[in-house]
Design an enzyme around this catalytic site. Structure first.
Site, PDB file in Angstrom:
ATOM      1  NE  ARG A   1     -25.211   1.640  10.942  1.00 44.54           N
ATOM      2  CZ  ARG A   1     -25.209   1.928  12.213  1.00 44.54           C
ATOM      3  NH1 ARG A   1     -25.602   1.036  13.096  1.00 44.54           N
ATOM      4  NH2 ARG A   1     -24.794   3.091  12.640  1.00 44.54           N
TER       5      ARG A   1
ATOM      6  CG  HIS B   1     -23.028  -2.316  15.133  1.00 40.01           C
ATOM      7  ND1 HIS B   1     -22.087  -1.726  15.942  1.00 40.01           N
ATOM      8  CD2 HIS B   1     -23.977  -1.360  14.912  1.00 40.01           C
ATOM      9  CE1 HIS B   1     -22.441  -0.469  16.197  1.00 40.01           C
ATOM     10  NE2 HIS B   1     -23.589  -0.230  15.601  1.00 40.01           N
TER      11      HIS B   1
ATOM     12  CG  HIS C   1     -21.074  -0.517  11.958  1.00 41.27           C
ATOM     13  ND1 HIS C   1     -20.221   0.063  11.050  1.00 41.27           N
ATOM     14  CD2 HIS C   1     -21.733   0.491  12.557  1.00 41.27           C
ATOM     15  CE1 HIS C   1     -20.371   1.374  11.105  1.00 41.27           C
ATOM     16  NE2 HIS C   1     -21.279   1.666  12.014  1.00 41.27           N
TER      17      HIS C   1
ATOM     18  CD  GLU D   1     -24.612   8.235  12.785  1.00 40.31           C
ATOM     19  OE1 GLU D   1     -25.518   7.426  13.028  1.00 40.31           O
ATOM     20  OE2 GLU D   1     -23.656   8.439  13.552  1.00 40.31           O
TER      21      GLU D   1
ATOM     22  NE  ARG E   1     -28.881   0.085  15.515  1.00 32.78           N
ATOM     23  CZ  ARG E   1     -27.875   0.898  15.850  1.00 32.78           C
ATOM     24  NH1 ARG E   1     -28.105   1.948  16.610  1.00 32.78           N
ATOM     25  NH2 ARG E   1     -26.645   0.651  15.460  1.00 32.78           N
TER      26      ARG E   1
HETATM   27  C1  LIG Z   1     -18.973   0.360  18.952  1.00 29.79           C
HETATM   28  C2  LIG Z   1     -20.425   0.708  19.046  1.00 29.79           C
HETATM   29  C3  LIG Z   1     -20.882   1.945  18.613  1.00 29.79           C
HETATM   30  C4  LIG Z   1     -22.231   2.278  18.701  1.00 29.79           C
HETATM   31  N1  LIG Z   1     -22.639   3.519  18.299  1.00 29.79           N
HETATM   32  C5  LIG Z   1     -23.953   3.862  18.463  1.00 29.79           C
HETATM   33  C6  LIG Z   1     -24.392   5.175  18.156  1.00 29.79           C
HETATM   34  O1  LIG Z   1     -23.621   6.033  17.785  1.00 29.79           O
HETATM   35  N2  LIG Z   1     -25.719   5.448  18.314  1.00 29.79           N
HETATM   36  C7  LIG Z   1     -26.626   4.529  18.752  1.00 29.79           C
HETATM   37  O2  LIG Z   1     -27.821   4.839  18.879  1.00 29.79           O
HETATM   38  N3  LIG Z   1     -26.212   3.273  19.068  1.00 29.79           N
HETATM   39  C8  LIG Z   1     -24.917   2.928  18.941  1.00 29.79           C
HETATM   40  N4  LIG Z   1     -24.511   1.667  19.273  1.00 29.79           N
HETATM   41  C9  LIG Z   1     -25.475   0.753  19.882  1.00 29.79           C
HETATM   42  C10 LIG Z   1     -25.723   1.203  21.323  1.00 29.79           C
HETATM   43  O3  LIG Z   1     -24.506   1.604  21.886  1.00 29.79           O
HETATM   44  C11 LIG Z   1     -26.324   0.101  22.166  1.00 29.79           C
HETATM   45  O4  LIG Z   1     -27.418  -0.466  21.512  1.00 29.79           O
HETATM   46  C12 LIG Z   1     -26.791   0.666  23.493  1.00 29.79           C
HETATM   47  O5  LIG Z   1     -25.727   1.325  24.128  1.00 29.79           O
HETATM   48  C13 LIG Z   1     -27.312  -0.442  24.385  1.00 29.79           C
HETATM   49  O6  LIG Z   1     -27.567   0.091  25.644  1.00 29.79           O
HETATM   50  P1  LIG Z   1     -28.093  -0.860  26.768  1.00 29.79           P
HETATM   51  O7  LIG Z   1     -28.251  -0.044  27.995  1.00 29.79           O
HETATM   52  O8  LIG Z   1     -29.267  -1.605  26.279  1.00 29.79           O
HETATM   53  O9  LIG Z   1     -26.938  -1.951  26.962  1.00 29.79           O
HETATM   54  P2  LIG Z   1     -25.380  -1.785  27.276  1.00 29.79           P
HETATM   55  O10 LIG Z   1     -24.939  -0.402  27.214  1.00 29.79           O
HETATM   56  O11 LIG Z   1     -24.661  -2.771  26.444  1.00 29.79           O
HETATM   57  O12 LIG Z   1     -25.301  -2.263  28.784  1.00 29.79           O
HETATM   58  C14 LIG Z   1     -25.553  -3.619  29.116  1.00 29.79           C
HETATM   59  C15 LIG Z   1     -25.206  -3.808  30.562  1.00 29.79           C
HETATM   60  O13 LIG Z   1     -25.665  -5.090  31.009  1.00 29.79           O
HETATM   61  C16 LIG Z   1     -24.627  -5.743  31.730  1.00 29.79           C
HETATM   62  N5  LIG Z   1     -24.891  -7.178  31.665  1.00 29.79           N
HETATM   63  C17 LIG Z   1     -24.986  -7.971  30.577  1.00 29.79           C
HETATM   64  N6  LIG Z   1     -25.274  -9.234  30.962  1.00 29.79           N
HETATM   65  C18 LIG Z   1     -25.353  -9.223  32.317  1.00 29.79           C
HETATM   66  C19 LIG Z   1     -25.604 -10.220  33.291  1.00 29.79           C
HETATM   67  N7  LIG Z   1     -25.850 -11.501  32.963  1.00 29.79           N
HETATM   68  N8  LIG Z   1     -25.580  -9.863  34.595  1.00 29.79           N
HETATM   69  C20 LIG Z   1     -25.317  -8.576  34.973  1.00 29.79           C
HETATM   70  N9  LIG Z   1     -25.070  -7.602  34.078  1.00 29.79           N
HETATM   71  C21 LIG Z   1     -25.097  -7.926  32.772  1.00 29.79           C
HETATM   72  C22 LIG Z   1     -23.368  -5.288  31.041  1.00 29.79           C
HETATM   73  O14 LIG Z   1     -22.256  -5.536  31.846  1.00 29.79           O
HETATM   74  C23 LIG Z   1     -23.706  -3.798  30.856  1.00 29.79           C
HETATM   75  O15 LIG Z   1     -23.521  -3.132  32.072  1.00 29.79           O
HETATM   76  C24 LIG Z   1     -23.155   1.325  19.201  1.00 29.79           C
HETATM   77  C25 LIG Z   1     -22.700   0.083  19.624  1.00 29.79           C
HETATM   78  C26 LIG Z   1     -21.346  -0.235  19.558  1.00 29.79           C
HETATM   79  C27 LIG Z   1     -20.889  -1.569  20.032  1.00 29.79           C
END
Ligand SMILES: Cc1cc2nc3c(=O)[nH]c(=O)nc-3n(C[C@H](O)[C@H](O)[C@H](O)COP(=O)(O)OP(=O)(O)OC[C@H]3O[C@@H](n4cnc5c(N)ncnc54)[C@H](O)[C@@H]3O)c2cc1C
Length: 543
Positions: free
Chosen positions: A290, A351, A244, A115, A386
């Site tokens: 990016r 993103h 993104h 990437e 990032r």
């Molecule tokens: C389309 C896309 C593609 C991506 N591709 C990549 C990749 O290939 N590689 C990479 O490293 N990163 C990638 N990213 C970034 C990465 O996916 C995220 O940064 C990462 O998944 C975040 O994980 P997390 O556990 O912090 O949050 P999330 O996976 O977003 O989970 C957040 C959780 O908190 C919950 N929540 C939010 N607010 C509240 C609230 N007030 N009360 C209760 N629950 C709440 C949500 O419902 C969810 O369950 C991508 C992001 C996107 C959008």
């Protein structure tokens, strides 16, 4: 009557689930999540997870790529720590059942993708649906644990802290600020419940919904940053919003990403006339960082007046494209775009949030017993931009470190009695018959942020945005205290708070660096190579 547990995990993405699985052997875990448990950014991640596993790769190379992307603001000790601890965490994910794609001719070897910004192939992936594979495996393991209880459709509104308890007369002194839990809206009943825990983890993900165009799902409204900020947590580097470069441009689809891995496999950005333009912007062309690619597309679109540019991978073998990117291929085909034969229309969109709640190297915030892990957190890894696929990596590494520290905190806090926490008091709020106010403000904030606080910024636009956000914020606060709480209202209050923090952080940075580009200070200023920190104490008026 409060719902109590040893650990309260707010969010069910990679950060929350990884942490929950690691602490469940030591205590009870309540996982509160605001929609269904798999409604997460994690579930949408396509490209993969960066980790040093290739024969031609080294920890030093991954460190130097990350530092280069971060444009002078990465915390080098954190970068080294995350890079070093990546490979063992990947092995754990495999043991938990995540099925990463293996080499075609060697099933024992993981296939490594490339990437932008990575000098080697080091992206571990599950075809182009890595996040889905991770989320599925972690949820399956969590379902097997008797100590983990999920509360779906429960939205955390605000944290319960010692100071809040003092204000409500539940405690008499506050020697140091500490967290006890959260008030949580049960969306099915409309009632607000009290969740108490000895250790609280915020892992609510990012804030893409602050912008009109984003590839984030609806849950990404910055709730964790906003709630942490209101509780007194330090918030760092929120001006660095990653756009993104390549999200699908199609009237029927609102947030579909075309993974960077497509460029990693040779796709080129072209304009409507078929001209490849990236060579004019950076020596790495389509594989530049990016921020560079997003700004180049923005500039091309402004120059030509076109609504989008195109990503072309038609020169690769169609079978290879179908096998390597089955999800993207199928989704585009459903819309009538055969990516093996025609270029894909794309635009940049919000993103990833590089800033967040500041934590130490164990995921601890400045409020005792409150941890933050994943996109909601600022650890120092990403700096001003990032590096692709470093965020899932950061989440698993820090979930592990936080879990180890939280287990120790649990032992320390075990003997404390639960505080007498007053129930949520609606203070005579009534049902609103003016939902239009909420809908209007949602739209206005997101449009304002896209137009005035987007890929290219200026001081005058930022100041205009700040004035408007302050007015909207006052309207929302009035509405918030007078009408019954709904999830739309809570999220609106949060996107407004986060928008205010982004604007103030952007105004504070009088230079262009990484993802923050302003027409008024177009150069990087080495004297300003430090983080932007805001807190309720330093910035009481806004948000
Ligand atoms: C389309 C896309 C593609 C991506 N591709 C990549 C990749 O290939 N590689 C990479 O490293 N990163 C990638 N990213 C970034 C990465 O996916 C995220 O940064 C990462 O998944 C975040 O994980 P997390 O556990 O912090 O949050 P999330 O996976 O977003 O989970 C957040 C959780 O908190 C919950 N929540 C939010 N607010 C509240 C609230 N007030 N009360 C209760 N629950 C709440 C949500 O419902 C969810 O369950 C991508 C992001 C996107 C959008």
């Amino acid at each position: 009557m409060a719902v109590t547990s040893d650990f309260l995990v707010i969010g069910s993405g990679i950060a929350g689930l990884s942490f929950a699985l690691k602490v469940a052997g030591s205590g009870t875990v309540n996982v509160v999540t605001k929609k269904e448990r798999s409604d997460t950014n994690t579930n949408l991640a396509q490209g993969g997870i960066a980790a040093v596993l290739g024969d031609d790769d080294s920890l030093d190379l991954h460190v130097s790529d990350t530092l280069a992307s971060g444009d002078g603001l990465c915390h080098e000790d954190v970068v080294r720590l995350v890079v070093e601890e990546g490979p063992p965490r990947i092995r754990e994910l495999i043991e938990l059942g995540v099925q990463f794609t293996a080499e075609e001719n060697d099933a024992g070897k993981l296939q490594l993708g490339r990437e932008g910004g990575h000098s080697r192939r080091r992206i571990i992936h599950a075809q182009d649906m890595t996040g889905r594979a991770v989320e599925k495996a972690l949820l399956a393991r969590a379902a097997e644990s008797p100590n983990i209880v999920f509360y779906e459709n429960h939205l955390a509104i605000d944290l319960i802290t010692q100071t809040k308890l003092l204000r409500r007369g539940a405690v008499t002194t506050v020697s140091s600020e500490r967290c006890w839990g959260a008030y949580v809206l049960d969306k099915a009943t409309g009632k607000v419940k009290t969740f108490l825990a000895r250790v609280v983890l915020l892992c609510t993900g990012g804030s893409g919904k602050v912008y009109l165009y984003t590839n984030n799902p609806d849950v990404a409204t910055g709730d964790g940053v906003a709630a942490g900020y209101r509780a007194g947590a330090l918030v760092t580097n929120m001006e660095f919003v990653q756009f993104h470069p390549t999200c699908l441009f199609h009237p029927k689809v609102k947030n579909f990403l075309i993974s960077e891995a497509v460029r990693g496999e040779g796709a080129r950005l072209i304009d409507a006339r078929g001209r490849a333009f990236m060579a004019e912007y950076h020596p790495l062309k389509d594989l530049a960082f990016r921020d560079v690619v997003a700004r180049a597309i923005d500039a091309e679109m402004k120059k030509t007046g076109d609504d989008c540019v195109f990503l072309d991978i038609t020169h690769r073998d169609p079978d290879f494209v179908r096998n390597r990117f089955p999800n993207i291929h199928a989704a585009c085909l459903e819309l009538g775009i055969d990516i093996t034969r025609e270029p894909i229309p794309v635009v940049p969109a919000a993103h990833y949030q590089c800033g967040g709640l500041a934590t130490d190297q164990n995921g601890r915030t400045n409020l005792r017993y409150l941890y933050a892990v994943g996109e909601v957190a600022f650890t120092g890894l990403h700096g001003a931009n990032r590096l692709a696929s470093n965020s899932l990596l950061e989440a698993v590494v820090y979930a592990h470190r936080a879990a180890m520290a939280a287990k120790e905190d649990l032992v320390r806090r075990m003997k404390k009695n639960w505080p007498e926490v007053p129930d949520w008091d609606p203070l005579g709020a009534e049902d609103s018959d003016e939902a239009i106010v909420v809908a209007h403000n949602w739209d206005e904030i997101r449009r304002l942020m896209w137009n005035y606080v987007g890929i290219v910024r200026s001081t005058s636009r930022l100041k205009k945005a700040r004035r408007r956000i302050q007015m909207i914020s006052e309207e929302i606060e009035e509405y918030y205290w007078n009408y019954t709480i709904t999830s739309d209202l809570v999220e609106l209050r949060n996107i407004c708070a986060v928008a205010g923090i982004i604007i103030d952080s952007a105004l504070a940075r009088k230079e262009s660096r990484g993802l923050h580009y302003t027409l008024d200070f177009q150069e990087k200023d080495e004297r300003l190579a430090h983080d932007t920190v805001v807190s309720l104490a330093s910035r009481p008026a806004a948000a």
